[in-house]
Design a protein around this motif. Structure first.
Motif, short mmCIF file in Angstrom:
data_model
loop_
_atom_site.label_atom_id
_atom_site.label_comp_id
_atom_site.label_asym_id
_atom_site.label_seq_id
_atom_site.Cartn_x
_atom_site.Cartn_y
_atom_site.Cartn_z
N GLY A 101 -10.75 27.87 -5.14
CA GLY A 101 -11.53 27.86 -3.91
C GLY A 101 -10.90 28.75 -2.85
N LEU A 102 -11.72 29.44 -2.08
CA LEU A 102 -11.23 30.30 -1.00
C LEU A 102 -12.03 30.02 0.27
N ALA A 103 -11.32 29.82 1.38
CA ALA A 103 -11.99 29.74 2.67
C ALA A 103 -12.76 31.04 2.90
N GLU A 104 -14.01 30.95 3.39
CA GLU A 104 -14.89 32.11 3.39
C GLU A 104 -14.37 33.27 4.21
N GLY A 105 -13.86 33.00 5.42
CA GLY A 105 -13.35 34.09 6.24
C GLY A 105 -12.22 34.84 5.57
N PHE A 106 -11.42 34.13 4.81
CA PHE A 106 -10.33 34.72 4.03
C PHE A 106 -10.89 35.49 2.84
N ALA A 107 -11.90 34.92 2.16
CA ALA A 107 -12.43 35.52 0.93
C ALA A 107 -13.09 36.87 1.19
N VAL A 108 -13.76 37.02 2.33
CA VAL A 108 -14.49 38.27 2.61
C VAL A 108 -13.57 39.48 2.50
N THR A 109 -12.34 39.34 2.99
CA THR A 109 -11.39 40.45 2.96
C THR A 109 -10.50 40.42 1.72
N CYS A 110 -10.11 39.23 1.27
CA CYS A 110 -9.03 39.12 0.29
C CYS A 110 -9.47 38.92 -1.15
N LEU A 111 -10.73 38.56 -1.39
CA LEU A 111 -11.15 38.33 -2.78
C LEU A 111 -11.04 39.59 -3.65
N PRO A 112 -11.45 40.77 -3.20
CA PRO A 112 -11.29 41.95 -4.07
C PRO A 112 -9.85 42.21 -4.51
N PRO A 113 -8.85 42.23 -3.60
CA PRO A 113 -7.49 42.44 -4.10
C PRO A 113 -6.96 41.28 -4.94
N LEU A 114 -7.43 40.05 -4.69
CA LEU A 114 -7.01 38.92 -5.53
C LEU A 114 -7.56 39.07 -6.95
N LEU A 115 -8.81 39.49 -7.07
CA LEU A 115 -9.38 39.74 -8.39
C LEU A 115 -8.58 40.79 -9.14
N ALA A 116 -8.26 41.88 -8.45
CA ALA A 116 -7.49 42.96 -9.08
C ALA A 116 -6.09 42.47 -9.46
N GLY A 117 -5.49 41.66 -8.60
CA GLY A 117 -4.15 41.16 -8.88
C GLY A 117 -4.10 40.25 -10.09
N LEU A 118 -5.10 39.37 -10.23
CA LEU A 118 -5.14 38.47 -11.38
C LEU A 118 -5.41 39.23 -12.67
N LEU A 119 -6.27 40.26 -12.61
CA LEU A 119 -6.51 41.07 -13.80
C LEU A 119 -5.24 41.78 -14.25
N GLU A 120 -4.44 42.18 -13.28
CA GLU A 120 -3.19 42.86 -13.60
C GLU A 120 -2.14 41.88 -14.14
N ASP A 121 -2.00 40.73 -13.49
CA ASP A 121 -0.95 39.78 -13.85
C ASP A 121 -1.30 38.94 -15.07
N HIS A 122 -2.55 38.48 -15.13
CA HIS A 122 -2.95 37.53 -16.18
C HIS A 122 -4.35 37.87 -16.67
N PRO A 123 -4.47 38.90 -17.49
CA PRO A 123 -5.81 39.37 -17.89
C PRO A 123 -6.62 38.38 -18.70
N ALA A 124 -5.97 37.37 -19.30
CA ALA A 124 -6.72 36.39 -20.09
C ALA A 124 -7.22 35.21 -19.27
N LEU A 125 -6.87 35.15 -17.99
CA LEU A 125 -7.39 34.08 -17.13
C LEU A 125 -8.87 34.31 -16.85
N GLN A 126 -9.60 33.23 -16.65
CA GLN A 126 -11.03 33.30 -16.33
C GLN A 126 -11.27 32.55 -15.02
N PRO A 127 -10.96 33.18 -13.87
CA PRO A 127 -11.12 32.48 -12.60
C PRO A 127 -12.57 32.24 -12.25
N GLU A 128 -12.86 31.02 -11.78
CA GLU A 128 -14.18 30.66 -11.29
C GLU A 128 -14.04 30.46 -9.78
N TRP A 129 -14.57 31.39 -8.99
CA TRP A 129 -14.34 31.41 -7.55
C TRP A 129 -15.39 30.57 -6.83
N VAL A 130 -14.93 29.75 -5.91
CA VAL A 130 -15.81 28.96 -5.05
C VAL A 130 -15.45 29.31 -3.61
#
Length: 303
Positions: A101-130
């Motif tokens: 889960g991500l607070a919306e004001g935070f997610a608007v700016t930070c979700l794209p780099p978080l997605l990229a970071g998880l793909l880099e660190d743990h490519p087999a994870l399947q995050p479900e974002w709320v």
């Protein structure tokens, strides 16, 4: 006649570990390149060796029983030791769905780099974002419908482990067309249209605290559940709002929004990482490490 007790094998533990991680025997079999009947037999043999169920069927998947939750940390440690002996990349072994889960004001700016970071660190994870308000996410954590969340000014509960990430830069903003003189005080804004998330959200508490410090209450307060929509309403000339500065930057650059210096100053919201106390899920711990790394890399928070 003596009955021989079955022995627990590494193959059985591996089948249990990946079924627990991935949420179903089918996905675990695919990950291990096994036929599903082979993996199911290993799980059956493990149940026979232990004398109790560690997994139970739920819909199309599986979930841990109480005994399975107690066993998982021990098996996780065994799997980590095996990876160390074999020289495997531990990032590749953190896999499966994880509910974040991500607070919306935070997610608007930070979700794209978080997605990229998880793909880099743990490519087999399947995050479900709320993405929602922090108070909604906090309740979801307590109901066990989320695994972890980034919250803003959480209310707090002893059942949650909270780790501060830093301050989210926050400011009053208004339509550029209003052309307000700054600094603004509560008395300057209390009779103007103000837009907020509903109570008891972090935004609503911040707004009411700022006005309340001067003994005032905004008289034209409108409620909106979406921070992103509030930003659009402010930029469209509807009212003032309290927004994260990184989120407001685009509108300021476009010339539709004005950042207001406030007196007294607006307190920055505190961003925290939250998950249930006692959780030892490798997926949750992996995501928390990536979030902390990405936050430092993009310099989003203030100390």
């Amino acid at each position: 006649m003596e009955i021989l007790k079955m022995r627990v094998t590494l193959a059985q533990l591996e089948a249990f570990f990946w079924t627990a991680q991935l949420g179903s025997a089918q996905r675990a079999a695919q990950h291990l390149n096994l036929a599903q009947p082979t993996l199911s037999l290993r799980l059956k043999d493990l149940r026979g060796a232990l004398g109790h169920d560690v997994l139970e069927r739920t819909g199309r998947g599986s979930r841990l029983t109480a005994e399975g939750r107690a066993l998982l940390p021990r098996v996780t440690a065994i799997m980590a030791e095996l990876r160390g002996i074999g020289g495997a990349d531990p990032a590749r072994d953190v896999a499966g769905p994880v509910r974040v889960g991500l607070a919306e004001g935070f997610a608007v700016t930070c979700l794209p780099p978080l997605l990229a970071g998880l793909l880099e660190d743990h490519p087999a994870l399947q995050p479900e974002w709320v993405v929602s308000t922090s108070t909604t996410l906090e309740q979801a954590l307590l109901r066990d419908t989320l695994d972890l969340a980034v919250l803003l000014n959480p209310i707090g509960d002893e059942r949650l482990r909270l780790t501060p990430l830093g301050g989210q830069p926050t400011s009053w903003v208004a339509p550029a067309a209003w052309d307000l003189a700054t600094p603004v005080s509560p008395r300057d804004l209390w009779s103007l249209p103000v837009i907020s998330n509903p109570p008891p959200s972090a935004m609503h508490r911040q707004i009411m605290r700022w006005f309340g410090g001067s003994g005032l209450t905004p008289t034209r307060l409108s409620i909106c559940t979406s921070v992103a929509v509030i930003a659009e309403l402010v930029a469209g000339g509807i009212g003032a709002g309290l927004l994260p500065m990184p989120m407001a930057a685009r509108y300021v650059a476009e010339g539709t929004m004005q950042v207001l210096t406030a007196e007294p100053r607006v307190e920055n919201g505190l961003l925290v990482m939250a998950y249930r106390t006692g959780v030892d899920d490798p997926k949750v711990l992996a995501v928390t490490r990536t979030i902390a790394r990405v936050m430092q890399a993009i310099d989003y928070v203030e100390s």
